[in-house]
Scaffold this motif. Structure first.
Motif, PDB file in Angstrom:
ATOM      1  N   PRO A   1      45.858  51.514  46.656  1.00 49.18           N
ATOM      2  CA  PRO A   1      46.693  52.660  46.298  1.00 49.18           C
ATOM      3  C   PRO A   1      45.792  53.832  45.900  1.00 49.18           C
ATOM      4  O   PRO A   1      44.668  53.633  45.414  1.00 49.18           O
ATOM      5  CB  PRO A   1      47.478  52.149  45.082  1.00 49.18           C
ATOM      6  CG  PRO A   1      47.439  50.660  45.183  1.00 49.18           C
ATOM      7  CD  PRO A   1      46.132  50.334  45.828  1.00 49.18           C
ATOM      8  N   ALA A   2      46.291  55.041  46.103  1.00 48.41           N
ATOM      9  CA  ALA A   2      45.460  56.232  45.893  1.00 48.41           C
ATOM     10  C   ALA A   2      44.879  56.277  44.479  1.00 48.41           C
ATOM     11  O   ALA A   2      43.708  56.625  44.293  1.00 48.41           O
ATOM     12  CB  ALA A   2      46.288  57.481  46.167  1.00 48.41           C
ATOM     13  N   THR A   3      45.671  55.919  43.484  1.00 43.18           N
ATOM     14  CA  THR A   3      45.164  55.997  42.110  1.00 43.18           C
ATOM     15  C   THR A   3      44.049  54.978  41.874  1.00 43.18           C
ATOM     16  O   THR A   3      43.060  55.274  41.207  1.00 43.18           O
ATOM     17  CB  THR A   3      46.298  55.732  41.101  1.00 43.18           C
ATOM     18  OG1 THR A   3      46.967  54.522  41.466  1.00 43.18           O
ATOM     19  CG2 THR A   3      47.285  56.871  41.069  1.00 43.18           C
ATOM     20  N   THR A   4      44.202  53.791  42.451  1.00 45.54           N
ATOM     21  CA  THR A   4      43.159  52.769  42.315  1.00 45.54           C
ATOM     22  C   THR A   4      41.876  53.246  42.990  1.00 45.54           C
ATOM     23  O   THR A   4      40.779  53.132  42.436  1.00 45.54           O
ATOM     24  CB  THR A   4      43.619  51.445  42.968  1.00 45.54           C
ATOM     25  OG1 THR A   4      44.822  51.027  42.343  1.00 45.54           O
ATOM     26  CG2 THR A   4      42.567  50.369  42.833  1.00 45.54           C
ATOM     27  N   ARG A   5      42.024  53.784  44.171  1.00 44.39           N
ATOM     28  CA  ARG A   5      40.854  54.290  44.909  1.00 44.39           C
ATOM     29  C   ARG A   5      40.114  55.350  44.091  1.00 44.39           C
ATOM     30  O   ARG A   5      38.892  55.303  43.949  1.00 44.39           O
ATOM     31  CB  ARG A   5      41.302  54.845  46.267  1.00 44.39           C
ATOM     32  CG  ARG A   5      40.193  55.527  47.065  1.00 44.39           C
ATOM     33  CD  ARG A   5      40.682  55.952  48.433  1.00 44.39           C
ATOM     34  NE  ARG A   5      40.832  54.824  49.336  1.00 44.39           N
ATOM     35  CZ  ARG A   5      39.833  54.247  50.000  1.00 44.39           C
ATOM     36  NH1 ARG A   5      38.593  54.708  49.841  1.00 44.39           N
ATOM     37  NH2 ARG A   5      40.044  53.238  50.797  1.00 44.39           N
ATOM     38  N   GLU A   6      40.866  56.285  43.535  1.00 47.59           N
ATOM     39  CA  GLU A   6      40.247  57.360  42.747  1.00 47.59           C
ATOM     40  C   GLU A   6      39.485  56.795  41.554  1.00 47.59           C
ATOM     41  O   GLU A   6      38.351  57.189  41.279  1.00 47.59           O
ATOM     42  CB  GLU A   6      41.324  58.331  42.244  1.00 47.59           C
ATOM     43  CG  GLU A   6      41.798  59.310  43.282  1.00 47.59           C
ATOM     44  CD  GLU A   6      42.988  60.123  42.776  1.00 47.59           C
ATOM     45  OE1 GLU A   6      43.140  60.245  41.549  1.00 47.59           O
ATOM     46  OE2 GLU A   6      43.763  60.603  43.618  1.00 47.59           O
ATOM     47  N   GLU A   7      40.118  55.865  40.855  1.00 44.11           N
ATOM     48  CA  GLU A   7      39.503  55.302  39.645  1.00 44.11           C
ATOM     49  C   GLU A   7      38.207  54.565  39.981  1.00 44.11           C
ATOM     50  O   GLU A   7      37.202  54.679  39.273  1.00 44.11           O
ATOM     51  CB  GLU A   7      40.473  54.333  38.967  1.00 44.11           C
ATOM     52  CG  GLU A   7      41.639  55.008  38.261  1.00 44.11           C
ATOM     53  CD  GLU A   7      42.688  53.998  37.814  1.00 44.11           C
ATOM     54  OE1 GLU A   7      43.779  54.445  37.451  1.00 44.11           O
ATOM     55  OE2 GLU A   7      42.414  52.778  37.853  1.00 44.11           O
ATOM     56  N   LEU A   8      38.240  53.801  41.056  1.00 42.70           N
ATOM     57  CA  LEU A   8      37.070  52.987  41.391  1.00 42.70           C
ATOM     58  C   LEU A   8      35.937  53.850  41.949  1.00 42.70           C
ATOM     59  O   LEU A   8      34.770  53.669  41.589  1.00 42.70           O
ATOM     60  CB  LEU A   8      37.453  51.890  42.384  1.00 42.70           C
ATOM     61  CG  LEU A   8      38.465  50.864  41.858  1.00 42.70           C
ATOM     62  CD1 LEU A   8      38.796  49.823  42.912  1.00 42.70           C
ATOM     63  CD2 LEU A   8      37.917  50.166  40.604  1.00 42.70           C
ATOM     64  N   GLU A   9      36.289  54.769  42.814  1.00 41.82           N
ATOM     65  CA  GLU A   9      35.246  55.620  43.392  1.00 41.82           C
ATOM     66  C   GLU A   9      34.636  56.537  42.341  1.00 41.82           C
ATOM     67  O   GLU A   9      33.461  56.904  42.439  1.00 41.82           O
ATOM     68  CB  GLU A   9      35.817  56.407  44.575  1.00 41.82           C
ATOM     69  CG  GLU A   9      36.092  55.489  45.775  1.00 41.82           C
ATOM     70  CD  GLU A   9      36.621  56.204  46.998  1.00 41.82           C
ATOM     71  OE1 GLU A   9      36.555  55.608  48.089  1.00 41.82           O
ATOM     72  OE2 GLU A   9      37.110  57.350  46.865  1.00 41.82           O
TER      73      GLU A   9
END
Ligand SMILES: [Zn+2]
Length: 339
Positions: A158-166
């Motif tokens: 999900p976009a929010t997960t991607r943002e947090e991890l990256e």
């Protein structure tokens, strides 16, 4: 996204993957993924006691030739929305963020377990978490070892997960294990926790991981153990390790070691780990079989019950201490330096 036969465990989290409201669980007969035999006998029947996404009972069978335990008939790929309904999420994904007691405990346990299997991590090592979900473990590693090169693979972020991890420097590979572009001889460590049992084609998935691991690199797998002492305490298909309809292939030490040997690995060690989640699932299932699906008693053993989780952890630790096998195994294997 193409959903292929080797499908990673879905970590739906905040991303609903339901592709419709059809609750039909389509199945087809299959053969033993370990030896190819089509001769098997039923050992248990169970349904989806945890998510109630389908009330269809499916058979767990054991292969007459090699004793592998698998779901047969097994759900087809088209049944993914039923297998992993929109409220599907792992234990970890429900308690993300470190804002509550469970999250704090889970993060500490995760990191301690990782350290135990990873040994001394050299500076700059490349680590891949297969089926990383919301990346909880990778985030914990990034915090204490910012020098490591961390990669997470899952079928969708999900976009929010991607943002947090990256944002904390974790590289993400989105796709199925079969389709993901993974370089050869690249990773130093691979983690695959509670995933191999979800794969339609575990042999293909493990062979791919053997290719992307560098010679001498190590893979750590955690998966249910069908030799767990508590499996036979739960009648029908209520043992939590069956997790119908999501666990397609189930192993003991010997069968997993054989499969790893055939896909390019050599075993480093195998051991039992406490299986409190499986205990809770088993009890939820058994109580539903006894008192019906709506029973409040089953909810006593949901995964927010810290006392139950702690109690079963202690029970399993004691059992392991006297030489019994629990329902959760850790298998660590290495890619040989030369073939
Ligand atoms: Zn077999």
């Amino acid at each position: 996204m193409t959903i292929s036969r080797v499908q990673l465990k879905m970590q739906c989290d905040s991303n609903p993957v339901r592709q419709g409201s059809d609750r039909t669980l389509e199945t087809r007969p299959t053969t033993c993924s370990c030896c190819g035999s089509d001769i098997s006998r039923e050992i248990a029947r169970g349904r989806d006691y945890i998510y109630q996404a389908s009330d269809v009972y499916l058979s767990l069978v054991t292969c007459e030739r090699c004793e592998h335990i698998y779901l047969n008939p097994q759900p087809t790929i088209s049944s993914l929305p039923v297998m992993y309904p929109s409220n599907y999420g792992t234990f970890s994904s429900k308690f993300r963020g470190g804002y509550n007691l469970l999250a704090v405990i889970k993060n500490k346990v995760n990191f301690r377990r990782f350290k135990a299997v990873a040994g001394v991590l050299a500076k700059g090592m490349r680590i891949l978490d297969v089926g990383c979900g919301n990346g909880e473990l990778l985030r914990a590693l990034a915090t204490v070892r910012p020098d490591l090169e961390l990669y997470g693979l899952d079928w969708h972020f999900p976009a929010t997960t991607r943002e947090e991890l990256e944002a904390v420097g974790i590289h993400l590979v989105e796709g199925t294990l079969e389709d993901a572009a993974l370089p050869e001889n690249f990773f130093d460590r691979i983690l695959m926790y509670q995933l191999v049992e979800h794969l339609w084609e575990p042999r293909i998935g493990l062979a791919k991981l053997a290719t992307t691991l560098r010679p001498g690199g190590v893979i750590a797998i955690e998966t249910p153990d069908t030799d767990g002492y508590d499996r036979h305490l739960f009648p029908k298909g209520t043992w939590g390790g069956y997790y119908v309809p999501r666990h397609l292939n189930l192993y003991n030490f010997e069968r997993l070691a054989k499969l790893l040997g055939e896909t390019g690995f050599e075993i480093v060690h195998q051991k039992s780990l406490p299986a409190p989640v499986i205990w809770c699932y088993s009890l939820q299932a058994a109580l539903q079989e006894r008192y019906g699906p709506k029973t409040w008693t089953a909810r006593l053993f949901d995964l927010q019950n810290i006392a139950a989780l702690a109690g079963f952890t202690l029970l399993d630790m004691a059992a392991i201490g006297i030489g019994l096998k629990s329902s959760n195994q850790q298998t660590v294997a290495r890619k040989p330096v030369s073939d």
